[in-house]
Design a protein around this motif. Structure first.
Motif, mmCIF file in Angstrom:
data_model
loop_
_atom_site.group_PDB
_atom_site.id
_atom_site.type_symbol
_atom_site.label_atom_id
_atom_site.label_comp_id
_atom_site.label_asym_id
_atom_site.label_seq_id
_atom_site.Cartn_x
_atom_site.Cartn_y
_atom_site.Cartn_z
ATOM 1 N N GLU A 101 29.474 -6.686 94.610
ATOM 2 C CA GLU A 101 28.135 -6.865 95.459
ATOM 3 C C GLU A 101 28.344 -8.081 96.480
ATOM 4 O O GLU A 101 28.975 -9.018 96.099
ATOM 5 N N GLY A 102 27.603 -7.981 97.558
ATOM 6 C CA GLY A 102 27.558 -8.971 98.827
ATOM 7 C C GLY A 102 28.522 -8.616 99.932
ATOM 8 O O GLY A 102 28.682 -9.250 100.805
ATOM 9 N N THR A 103 29.045 -7.713 99.859
ATOM 10 C CA THR A 103 30.038 -7.000 100.903
ATOM 11 C C THR A 103 29.268 -6.706 102.084
ATOM 12 O O THR A 103 28.148 -6.006 101.889
ATOM 13 N N TYR A 104 29.857 -6.520 103.127
ATOM 14 C CA TYR A 104 29.279 -5.928 104.442
ATOM 15 C C TYR A 104 29.062 -4.621 104.218
ATOM 16 O O TYR A 104 28.281 -3.947 104.689
ATOM 17 N N THR A 105 30.091 -3.820 103.438
ATOM 18 C CA THR A 105 29.998 -2.441 103.339
ATOM 19 C C THR A 105 28.841 -2.069 102.630
ATOM 20 O O THR A 105 27.919 -0.979 102.492
ATOM 21 N N HIS A 176 29.825 -13.938 110.207
ATOM 22 C CA HIS A 176 30.758 -14.862 109.269
ATOM 23 C C HIS A 176 30.110 -16.337 109.285
ATOM 24 O O HIS A 176 29.617 -16.840 110.216
ATOM 25 N N ASN A 177 30.046 -16.622 107.848
ATOM 26 C CA ASN A 177 29.539 -18.035 107.780
ATOM 27 C C ASN A 177 30.751 -18.691 106.915
ATOM 28 O O ASN A 177 31.324 -18.004 106.133
ATOM 29 N N LEU A 178 30.660 -20.235 107.011
ATOM 30 C CA LEU A 178 31.698 -20.884 106.094
ATOM 31 C C LEU A 178 30.756 -21.173 104.858
ATOM 32 O O LEU A 178 29.641 -21.891 105.112
ATOM 33 N N VAL A 179 31.003 -20.705 103.835
ATOM 34 C CA VAL A 179 30.289 -21.097 102.447
ATOM 35 C C VAL A 179 31.194 -21.843 101.397
ATOM 36 O O VAL A 179 32.230 -21.593 101.333
ATOM 37 N N SER A 180 30.392 -22.687 100.864
ATOM 38 C CA SER A 180 30.935 -23.484 99.776
ATOM 39 C C SER A 180 30.137 -24.328 99.040
ATOM 40 O O SER A 180 29.073 -24.535 99.344
ATOM 41 N N ARG A 181 30.574 -24.813 98.044
ATOM 42 C CA ARG A 181 29.983 -25.807 97.122
ATOM 43 C C ARG A 181 30.335 -27.203 97.561
ATOM 44 O O ARG A 181 29.991 -28.231 97.261
ATOM 45 N N SER A 238 29.288 -13.348 104.045
ATOM 46 C CA SER A 238 27.898 -13.295 104.531
ATOM 47 C C SER A 238 26.981 -14.033 103.844
ATOM 48 O O SER A 238 27.200 -14.495 102.800
ATOM 49 N N ASP A 239 25.743 -13.941 104.515
ATOM 50 C CA ASP A 239 24.513 -14.446 103.827
ATOM 51 C C ASP A 239 24.245 -13.922 102.465
ATOM 52 O O ASP A 239 24.079 -14.608 101.596
ATOM 53 N N ALA A 240 24.349 -12.658 102.247
ATOM 54 C CA ALA A 240 24.340 -12.044 100.958
ATOM 55 C C ALA A 240 25.165 -12.404 99.860
ATOM 56 O O ALA A 240 24.971 -12.593 98.759
ATOM 57 N N ALA A 241 26.419 -12.653 100.295
ATOM 58 C CA ALA A 241 27.292 -12.971 99.240
ATOM 59 C C ALA A 241 27.119 -14.562 99.160
ATOM 60 O O ALA A 241 27.404 -14.939 97.835
ATOM 61 N N ALA A 242 26.646 -15.233 99.853
ATOM 62 C CA ALA A 242 26.619 -16.755 99.683
ATOM 63 C C ALA A 242 25.244 -16.676 98.843
ATOM 64 O O ALA A 242 25.550 -17.677 97.617
ATOM 65 N N GLU A 243 24.254 -16.203 98.868
ATOM 66 C CA GLU A 243 23.038 -15.992 97.822
ATOM 67 C C GLU A 243 23.500 -15.521 96.493
ATOM 68 O O GLU A 243 23.156 -16.082 95.713
ATOM 69 N N ARG A 244 24.525 -14.375 96.523
ATOM 70 C CA ARG A 244 24.887 -13.821 95.187
ATOM 71 C C ARG A 244 25.638 -14.902 94.461
ATOM 72 O O ARG A 244 25.448 -14.762 93.205
ATOM 73 N N TYR A 245 26.433 -15.633 94.967
ATOM 74 C CA TYR A 245 27.275 -16.492 94.319
ATOM 75 C C TYR A 245 26.767 -18.076 94.529
ATOM 76 O O TYR A 245 27.556 -19.119 94.015
#
Length: 362
Positions: A101-105, A176-181, A238-245
């Protein structure tokens, strides 16, 4: 002040009335779609009521009729979701996609089928093909090329052994975003992403994170999952992946170049009828000899057909032998393209129509 309050109240009441009418019409449309399904069942049609060509026709008509102020893209998204929900009442579609979940696909699958589908996350491109081939999924969604990094060779190679057809395509702008904690860039020791994600952000990473190890993984969503649990880690995702995790977007839009689009293919078992705005994908081969490829492609030029893409891959049948994946504008049943493909068949050692399908729209 009271006049303004009265006017505002009147406008709000009008909006409420419009909303009530929209709700009534949405459900009236759903009832009509259900009636279509009943008529088809009574006439003995098979259970797959999804018709890409019909959907394209509806959206094309609505785009032409849209008076604004809503932009065409917003109108089309609203109606895609409406059609998806109506279809789900008749028979929910199961769609396999390259996960997690959260992939561009997954985003491409949602853009094409809407949220009414039953999404089936798969670990790899092979698994997406297998689920559709086995009948466990109605359709599949896989990436095939990126505007900056080129083709996804695994997808092309899989078509050589599969009976599946391409029934549609989706073009998705990739941001693409750089995402992290981790908030401090200097504390980031490793960056996870799909190998294409890393490649598409190479210049930004070279400039801002030269010290960080770059680790390719199966998807950008998997990269986000790893970054969420590993100390000193970040992901290109992606934004979706950042939100998901539950990751922070430290820097948005870090891809190299302003235009970065990925094309995805919709896999199925049948060929949609012509819509007038179609594309045909073909794989061809000819023994390696001087002028062989030029001769093979000559019928396309002779009939004035527009070849939008050609890509070579090793055939795996012999050393230095290749197959060529070709996209041509038009439907395989169009008389001109049909004649050209017939002439190519006389010249080729291999020719296989992978599918004719509606071209990607908004």
């Amino acid at each position: 002040m009271s006049d303004e309050t009265d006017r505002l109240q009147q406008v709000r009441e009008r909006i409420d009335s419009i909303d009530d009418e929209i709700l009534r019409l949405i459900n009236a449309r759903a009832e009509a779609a259900g009636e279509v399904a009943r008529i088809k069942r009574e006439s003995g049609e098979p259970g797959d009521f999804y018709r890409p060509s019909r959907e394209v026709s509806v959206l094309k008509r609505l785009r032409a009729a849209n008076p604004g102020p809503l932009p065409d893209g917003d109108v089309l998204r609203l109606f895609r979701e409406l059609m998806s929900s109506c279809l789900a009442l008749q028979q929910p579609l199961s769609v396999a996609y390259l996960g997690p979940e959260g992939t561009y696909t997954q985003e491409a699958a949602l853009k094409h089928f809407g949220h009414g589908m039953r999404a089936m996350s798969q670990e790899g491109i092979d698994a997406v093909f297998r689920e559709v081939e086995a009948g466990n999924a109605d359709y599949g969604v896989v990436p095939v090329e990126n505007s900056t990094e080129g083709v996804v060779s695994h997808t092309l190679d899989r078509f050589l052994t599969s009976h599946l057809k391409i029934v549609g395509e989706v073009e998705l702008p990739v941001r693409h975003n750089l995402v992290s904690r981790v908030e401090d860039l200097a504390a980031i020791q490793r960056v996870y992403s799909h190998q294409q994600g890393l490649a598409q952000c190479r210049a930004w990473l070279d400039l801002h994170l030269p010290q960080a190890e770059r680790i390719p993984v199966s998807s950008t969503a998997e990269a986000a999952r790893l970054a969420a649990s590993a100390p000193g880690a970040a992901a290109v995702a992606s934004d979706a992946a950042a939100e998901r995790y539950e990751l922070e977007v430290l820097f948005p839009n870090i891809q190299d170049g302003a235009v970065n689009t990925t094309r995805f293919l919709i896999l199925g078992n049948t060929t949609p009828p012509a819509t007038g705005e179609d594309k045909t994908s073909v794989v061809v081969s000819r023994p390696n000899q001087p002028g062989g490829l030029a001769g093979l492609l000559a019928p396309l030029a002779r009939y004035g057909l527009n070849m939008s893409r050609i890509e070579s891959r090793p055939s795996r049948q012999g050393v230095w032998e290749y197959v060529f994946f070709i996209d041509v504008l038009g439907h395989a049943e169009d008389p001109t393209l049909k004649r050209a493909l017939g002439e190519m068949e006389q010249l080729a050692s291999l020719i296989k129509v992978l599918g004719s399908y509606p071209r990607a729209g908004d």
